[in-house]
Design a protein around this motif. Sequence first.
Motif, PDB file in Angstrom:
ATOM      1  N   PRO A 231     -57.945 -62.428  83.770  1.00  0.00           N
ATOM      2  CA  PRO A 231     -59.367 -62.443  83.992  1.00  0.00           C
ATOM      3  C   PRO A 231     -60.083 -63.443  84.433  1.00  0.00           C
ATOM      4  N   LYS A 232     -60.940 -63.467  85.234  1.00  0.00           N
ATOM      5  CA  LYS A 232     -61.592 -64.486  86.052  1.00  0.00           C
ATOM      6  C   LYS A 232     -63.058 -64.585  85.255  1.00  0.00           C
ATOM      7  N   GLU A 233     -63.544 -65.781  84.996  1.00  0.00           N
ATOM      8  CA  GLU A 233     -64.862 -65.708  84.587  1.00  0.00           C
ATOM      9  C   GLU A 233     -65.919 -66.120  85.795  1.00  0.00           C
ATOM     10  N   LEU A 234     -66.860 -65.188  85.741  1.00  0.00           N
ATOM     11  CA  LEU A 234     -67.765 -65.120  86.943  1.00  0.00           C
ATOM     12  C   LEU A 234     -68.872 -65.660  86.325  1.00  0.00           C
ATOM     13  N   GLN A 235     -69.471 -66.747  86.362  1.00  0.00           N
ATOM     14  CA  GLN A 235     -70.770 -67.125  85.970  1.00  0.00           C
ATOM     15  C   GLN A 235     -71.677 -67.566  86.829  1.00  0.00           C
ATOM     16  N   ILE A 236     -72.761 -66.847  87.062  1.00  0.00           N
ATOM     17  CA  ILE A 236     -73.784 -67.007  88.274  1.00  0.00           C
ATOM     18  C   ILE A 236     -75.117 -67.727  87.812  1.00  0.00           C
ATOM     19  N   GLU A 237     -75.194 -69.042  88.246  1.00  0.00           N
ATOM     20  CA  GLU A 237     -76.331 -69.801  87.712  1.00  0.00           C
ATOM     21  C   GLU A 237     -75.957 -69.829  86.115  1.00  0.00           C
ATOM     22  N   ASN A 238     -77.437 -69.656  85.489  1.00  0.00           N
ATOM     23  CA  ASN A 238     -77.410 -69.806  83.997  1.00  0.00           C
ATOM     24  C   ASN A 238     -77.198 -68.471  83.409  1.00  0.00           C
ATOM     25  N   ALA A 239     -76.759 -67.228  84.238  1.00  0.00           N
ATOM     26  CA  ALA A 239     -76.698 -65.971  83.581  1.00  0.00           C
ATOM     27  C   ALA A 239     -75.415 -65.788  82.601  1.00  0.00           C
ATOM     28  N   THR A 240     -75.427 -64.907  81.914  1.00  0.00           N
ATOM     29  CA  THR A 240     -74.420 -64.423  80.898  1.00  0.00           C
ATOM     30  C   THR A 240     -73.067 -64.186  81.673  1.00  0.00           C
ATOM     31  N   PRO A 241     -72.105 -65.189  81.314  1.00  0.00           N
ATOM     32  CA  PRO A 241     -70.581 -65.027  82.076  1.00  0.00           C
ATOM     33  C   PRO A 241     -70.179 -63.593  81.939  1.00  0.00           C
ATOM     34  N   TYR A 242     -69.264 -63.073  83.085  1.00  0.00           N
ATOM     35  CA  TYR A 242     -68.781 -61.870  83.122  1.00  0.00           C
ATOM     36  C   TYR A 242     -67.371 -62.007  83.077  1.00  0.00           C
ATOM     37  N   PHE A 243     -66.536 -61.238  82.636  1.00  0.00           N
ATOM     38  CA  PHE A 243     -65.022 -61.643  83.232  1.00  0.00           C
ATOM     39  C   PHE A 243     -64.413 -60.289  83.715  1.00  0.00           C
ATOM     40  N   LEU A 244     -63.910 -60.595  84.787  1.00  0.00           N
ATOM     41  CA  LEU A 244     -63.136 -59.384  85.668  1.00  0.00           C
ATOM     42  C   LEU A 244     -61.720 -60.075  86.240  1.00  0.00           C
ATOM     43  N   ASP A 245     -60.982 -58.978  86.597  1.00  0.00           N
ATOM     44  CA  ASP A 245     -59.529 -59.260  86.832  1.00  0.00           C
ATOM     45  C   ASP A 245     -59.743 -59.813  88.032  1.00  0.00           C
ATOM     46  N   GLU A 246     -58.737 -61.163  88.481  1.00  0.00           N
ATOM     47  CA  GLU A 246     -58.810 -62.029  89.662  1.00  0.00           C
ATOM     48  C   GLU A 246     -58.772 -61.056  90.909  1.00  0.00           C
ATOM     49  N   ALA A 247     -57.836 -59.769  90.633  1.00  0.00           N
ATOM     50  CA  ALA A 247     -57.750 -59.097  92.032  1.00  0.00           C
ATOM     51  C   ALA A 247     -58.869 -58.196  92.162  1.00  0.00           C
ATOM     52  N   SER A 248     -59.437 -57.910  91.135  1.00  0.00           N
ATOM     53  CA  SER A 248     -60.745 -57.009  91.346  1.00  0.00           C
ATOM     54  C   SER A 248     -61.730 -58.048  92.010  1.00  0.00           C
TER      55      SER A 248
ATOM     56  N   LEU B 185     -76.843 -61.854  86.202  1.00  0.00           N
ATOM     57  CA  LEU B 185     -77.296 -61.939  87.150  1.00  0.00           C
ATOM     58  C   LEU B 185     -78.729 -62.764  87.123  1.00  0.00           C
ATOM     59  N   PRO B 186     -78.931 -63.992  87.729  1.00  0.00           N
ATOM     60  CA  PRO B 186     -80.222 -64.424  87.748  1.00  0.00           C
ATOM     61  C   PRO B 186     -81.402 -63.830  88.313  1.00  0.00           C
ATOM     62  N   GLU B 187     -82.620 -63.946  87.754  1.00  0.00           N
ATOM     63  CA  GLU B 187     -83.725 -62.854  88.250  1.00  0.00           C
ATOM     64  C   GLU B 187     -83.598 -62.771  89.896  1.00  0.00           C
ATOM     65  N   ASN B 188     -83.703 -63.982  90.475  1.00  0.00           N
ATOM     66  CA  ASN B 188     -83.725 -63.919  92.117  1.00  0.00           C
ATOM     67  C   ASN B 188     -82.816 -63.015  92.664  1.00  0.00           C
ATOM     68  N   PHE B 189     -81.402 -63.141  91.992  1.00  0.00           N
ATOM     69  CA  PHE B 189     -80.397 -62.162  92.763  1.00  0.00           C
ATOM     70  C   PHE B 189     -80.500 -60.664  92.036  1.00  0.00           C
TER      71      PHE B 189
END
Length: 253
Positions: free
Chosen positions: A28-45, A105-109
């Motif tokens: 899994p890769k941690e995807l954190q966009i700005e200050n939003a809650t991190p999400y984990f998804l497979d690196e290949a995804s 996602l941050p609100e503006n995204f």
Amino acid sequence: MDFFEYYANLFGPRWEALQKALLGENKPKELQIENATPYFLDEASFFAANALGVLPGMDVLDMCAAPGGKTLVLANALKGEGSLQSNDRSPDRRERLRRVVMNSLPENFAKIVTVSGYPGERFGRFRPESFDKILVDAPCSSERHVMNSKEHLSMWSVGRIKRLAVEQGSLLASAVDALRPGGEILYSTCALSPEENDGVVRKILKKRKGLIEVLSIEPLFEGTEQTEFGLHMLPDLCDGRGPIFCAKLKKKA
Ligand SMILES: C[S@@+](CC[C@H](N)C(=O)[O-])C[C@H]1O[C@@H](n2cnc3c(N)ncnc32)[C@H](O)[C@@H]1O
């Protein structure tokens, strides 16, 4: 024929190692966009969604979007400019998708993301030539998931692969019709069998003859296999990542 017999025939001597990797740890890769809650998804995804090449200002459709990992990658690429329709037919999964969009996602995204619940097959007819980029992350055999569930294993059949391939073909045809000329589609699945991967691409090239061409995708991970039309990342060779198949199509201008 049962599940294990079918895949042992398909992969031959490789099946033993592949089976072990499918039951083992993923990447899994941690995807954190700005200050939003991190999400984990497979690196290949993550790689597959990124390969669509979305840029700010584009109109994008994620046809089968729930629970939403790849939608986050697409929204992050848009940076709050353009539009993203994140669609999924299942009401329960769509609720999860809404929460993921709201929390990760941050609100503006998030403000340019619309969550909808249409059957993907309808976009071609009702929204023709409307999108610059479309992700078709199609429902598939999901063998990694099936292998870990007695209930799903008991429901598996060769016929199910065939039914899914027909559904995947209809979703992909709808995406071609919903795409603007010059636009691009990323077709992906987490299926092992060529019937749900290259087989679906081969059929769409016939069904929409002369309308689309296959683009190449630069592999990122060691062990990625080049197939007839795309890339296949399988966990035995890609250090736990996948399974993910992806192929990129362009609608001729
Ligand atoms: C492989 S999952 C998508 C995973 C998602 N892209 C992600 O990255 O989190 C396939 C999704 O397709 C949805 N689905 C199945 N058939 C569909 C259809 N005909 N139209 C739209 N969505 C569909 C399922 O509910 C499921 O959530």
